[in-house]
Design a protein around this motif. Sequence first.
Motif, short mmCIF file in Angstrom:
data_model
loop_
_atom_site.label_atom_id
_atom_site.label_comp_id
_atom_site.label_asym_id
_atom_site.label_seq_id
_atom_site.Cartn_x
_atom_site.Cartn_y
_atom_site.Cartn_z
N ILE A 1 -3.56 10.76 -15.43
CA ILE A 1 -3.70 12.19 -15.66
C ILE A 1 -3.12 12.58 -17.00
O ILE A 1 -3.15 13.75 -17.37
N ALA A 2 -2.62 11.59 -17.73
CA ALA A 2 -2.13 11.84 -19.09
C ALA A 2 -1.32 13.10 -19.15
O ALA A 2 -1.61 14.04 -19.87
N ARG A 3 -0.28 13.10 -18.36
CA ARG A 3 0.54 14.31 -18.24
C ARG A 3 1.15 14.70 -19.56
O ARG A 3 1.47 13.89 -20.39
N VAL B 1 0.82 -1.21 0.00
CA VAL B 1 0.00 0.00 0.00
C VAL B 1 0.86 1.26 0.00
O VAL B 1 0.65 2.17 -0.79
N VAL B 2 1.85 1.26 0.86
CA VAL B 2 2.70 2.45 0.95
C VAL B 2 3.51 2.65 -0.32
O VAL B 2 3.62 3.76 -0.84
N ASN B 3 4.06 1.55 -0.84
CA ASN B 3 4.83 1.69 -2.08
C ASN B 3 3.95 2.19 -3.21
O ASN B 3 4.37 3.02 -4.02
N MET B 4 2.74 1.67 -3.26
CA MET B 4 1.83 2.11 -4.31
C MET B 4 1.51 3.60 -4.14
O MET B 4 1.53 4.36 -5.11
N GLN B 5 1.26 4.00 -2.94
CA GLN B 5 0.99 5.43 -2.69
C GLN B 5 2.18 6.28 -3.14
O GLN B 5 2.02 7.30 -3.80
N LEU B 6 3.36 5.83 -2.77
CA LEU B 6 4.55 6.60 -3.14
C LEU B 6 4.68 6.68 -4.65
O LEU B 6 5.00 7.74 -5.20
N GLY B 7 4.42 5.56 -5.31
CA GLY B 7 4.51 5.55 -6.76
C GLY B 7 3.49 6.50 -7.38
O GLY B 7 3.81 7.29 -8.28
N LEU B 8 2.29 6.46 -6.90
CA LEU B 8 1.25 7.34 -7.44
C LEU B 8 1.66 8.80 -7.24
O LEU B 8 1.53 9.62 -8.15
N LEU B 9 2.16 9.10 -6.06
CA LEU B 9 2.58 10.47 -5.80
C LEU B 9 3.74 10.86 -6.69
O LEU B 9 3.82 12.00 -7.14
N ASP B 10 4.63 9.91 -6.95
CA ASP B 10 5.72 10.19 -7.89
C ASP B 10 5.14 10.66 -9.23
O ASP B 10 5.58 11.64 -9.81
N GLY B 11 4.14 9.91 -9.66
CA GLY B 11 3.57 10.21 -10.97
C GLY B 11 2.74 11.48 -10.99
O GLY B 11 2.45 12.04 -12.05
N MET B 12 2.34 11.95 -9.82
CA MET B 12 1.48 13.13 -9.75
C MET B 12 2.27 14.40 -9.43
O MET B 12 1.73 15.50 -9.50
N ARG B 13 3.52 14.22 -9.06
CA ARG B 13 4.32 15.35 -8.57
C ARG B 13 4.29 16.54 -9.52
O ARG B 13 4.51 16.41 -10.72
N GLY B 14 3.98 17.67 -8.97
CA GLY B 14 4.01 18.88 -9.77
C GLY B 14 2.82 19.06 -10.68
O GLY B 14 2.73 20.02 -11.43
N SER B 15 1.88 18.14 -10.60
CA SER B 15 0.74 18.20 -11.52
C SER B 15 -0.42 19.00 -10.93
O SER B 15 -1.36 19.34 -11.62
N GLY B 16 -0.36 19.27 -9.63
CA GLY B 16 -1.48 19.96 -9.00
C GLY B 16 -2.55 19.01 -8.49
O GLY B 16 -3.50 19.43 -7.84
N PHE B 17 -2.40 17.74 -8.80
CA PHE B 17 -3.35 16.76 -8.27
C PHE B 17 -2.93 16.32 -6.89
O PHE B 17 -1.76 16.41 -6.53
N GLU B 18 -3.90 15.83 -6.12
CA GLU B 18 -3.58 15.28 -4.81
C GLU B 18 -4.18 13.88 -4.70
O GLU B 18 -5.13 13.54 -5.40
#
Lengths: 360, 360
Positions: A331-333, A99-116
């Motif tokens: 989020i198709a960055r 769970v934690v690794n997945m959260q970290l990965g998702l946050l990695d992918g969202m960084r700087g995108s303005g999403f939370e």
Amino acid sequence: MTSSKTPNKSADESDVNAALESGRRRATINDIARLAGVSKKTVSRVINQSPFVREETRVRIEAVIAEWGYAPDPQARGLAFRRSFLIGMIYDNPNPQYVVNMQLGLLDGMRGSGFELVVHPCDRSSPTFLQDVRMFIERQKLFGVVLPPSVSEDERVADLLRDIGCEYIRIASVPLDEEEHMIVGHDRLGAQAMGEHLVSLGHERIGFITGLPSFRSSHERRGGFEDALAKAGVKLDPDYVVQGAYTFESGLACGEALLAKTPRPTAIFAGNDEMAAGVLQAARRAGLTVPEDLTVVGFDDFQIAQAVWPPLTTIHIPTREVGRMAAEKLIAREGYEPGDPAKTIPYLVTRESSAPPKKV
Amino acid sequence: MTSSKTPNKSADESDVNAALESGRRRATINDIARLAGVSKKTVSRVINQSPFVREETRVRIEAVIAEWGYAPDPQARGLAFRRSFLIGMIYDNPNPQYVVNMQLGLLDGMRGSGFELVVHPCDRSSPTFLQDVRMFIERQKLFGVVLPPSVSEDERVADLLRDIGCEYIRIASVPLDEEEHMIVGHDRLGAQAMGEHLVSLGHERIGFITGLPSFRSSHERRGGFEDALAKAGVKLDPDYVVQGAYTFESGLACGEALLAKTPRPTAIFAGNDEMAAGVLQAARRAGLTVPEDLTVVGFDDFQIAQAVWPPLTTIHIPTREVGRMAAEKLIAREGYEPGDPAKTIPYLVTRESSAPPKKV
DNA sequence: GAAGCCCTTGACACCGGTTTCCACTCCCTT
DNA sequence: AAGGGAGTGGAAACCGGTGTCAAGGGCTTC
């Protein structure tokens, strides 16, 4: 007068600046518009990267935005867009490290995108489960959701998401949906690698502990393992396959069951590391030394694999990388390229718990 | 005409109903107001539990709300309130199980409140750390944040939160702030309990492995332990205290260091379970049997404590309960009572890794 | 030289709530 | 009957953004 809406470059500009600087009021789109001498709509266009803004204007507005450190309010934007800038992670995977690794990965992918990231553990067996999920998504008007196993394997959830038109990414060991909704984990390939490893060490009488049948990965792992054995001409005796539950305790029990068989297996492949840790304990109780008397291997490469003795040979799953790709896909960055699928493929990690079988 | 704002109980009501029922449009406050024949302000009063609504009116509006399953839009509400309905969890605790348990606890405390949990791992050593935290809070206009250790121990963060006027709860082993901002974990009491346990078993030459000095809990655990020993007239030899880092590897190294001492300690108390697991491994390498030759105990009662052999005697920390209380305190829920502080106190869990020292 | 088109820009309504301010009931005094 | 105060409800502005649509300016086209 203070809230004059016409661009008025001289009148109360200093006034407003004071309010902005002294008071701790954050800049709004109106401030930026006034300061840049344009309408808020034009500022909005710049924020949303509309191509219909003259280069010169865009530069000027961007300068003002940078100067004042302006960032649009996600709530207001969400209200107008009828969609929030929140990504939900809906999960029931019981493993904290996953769970934690997945959260970290998702946050990695969202960084700087303005999403939370909004986390939402759930219980699929609850009678109100689907209703809860629906409420969660609709109330928050989630931009999208990520579904790790085993929620990802629930077609009711996928149907619901399609029904309410919410973007989603399913993370599963096999394709279950159209490509744009899937990140595939290929547990099968990992299990194959482990099968090859055990065969190459010379094992032929191998015990296997499956995970919960409600998890797709259980079948994939078993299937991949069987494939590898079959390819090497080794048969997996069904009598040496026992049903575990992905927990330490079940690993212990299954390990004891397998070790009680005659002849005893020379190796045991547990469907995950926790069960493998249980098998280690069973081996110890049985007076066996690992890996001399028995090879024990796991799957997942969670921390426990290195914390037990001997450290477990296992299959590493790049969970964090998978999460990152899932978020980026969702989020198709800008500048997003599909990502290298190879990075999501599990691979063998050899440690001290596996060795060739004892010569008889 | 379709968006007539005057209550018009007969004209286009069926019209609107159709739009609501057929189209998958969710009800808004305007719909409820129209259907109940009142102004939206009155509905708003009901939602916000204002006392200035006649009982009869309130009942009628509530009926309509229930009938249509109306729930106010958090974004719109947040926009007007200048505050979102999101709770942030800002953390850098590296232990997945702690993180997940804390999340679960927070969600327990938020259930049914309409709030959602946004997770925000961070790196306190990053040069942009404070700036990142500020941006996170201000952009999302967070309702409040929860700070578990070790972020909770950072005064810069607390200062920042006070400065921008964001509600917060610090979860720490000792009081660091005014009561309304704290949930105190009392690690000291837990360590005392362990000290008493070891003393009662008859140990006198005990090794201690501290955690990272940057964690307050490290000092509390050591302090509590020393207190207990002192009270029993046993002295903790500083030579038998070594510096660990809360990781398995550091536990292994420190365990080896302690076991190399002459005379050898009869028990080792590691500052957390992971280090204790490392000590178990060091003991094994040294050819020692636990608990016959050496007692090994940990702290935290994470899963690893039960997954190693022998299972660890340790101190259980009710993390989930702590999280629940933190969330309830933060959102000051209706019917919230301060919660039983006793429930947050760590307690001893006796397993097989501790036993009286060998008779010499 | 007027019409037509593209590129830019802005006015205005709107997203779904809350707040401000005011009016209108009641009901009780005087 | 007039005067007041509390209780109740509504109109309009506002929170900070976006969508729609029309208009202005420059350019090409006939």
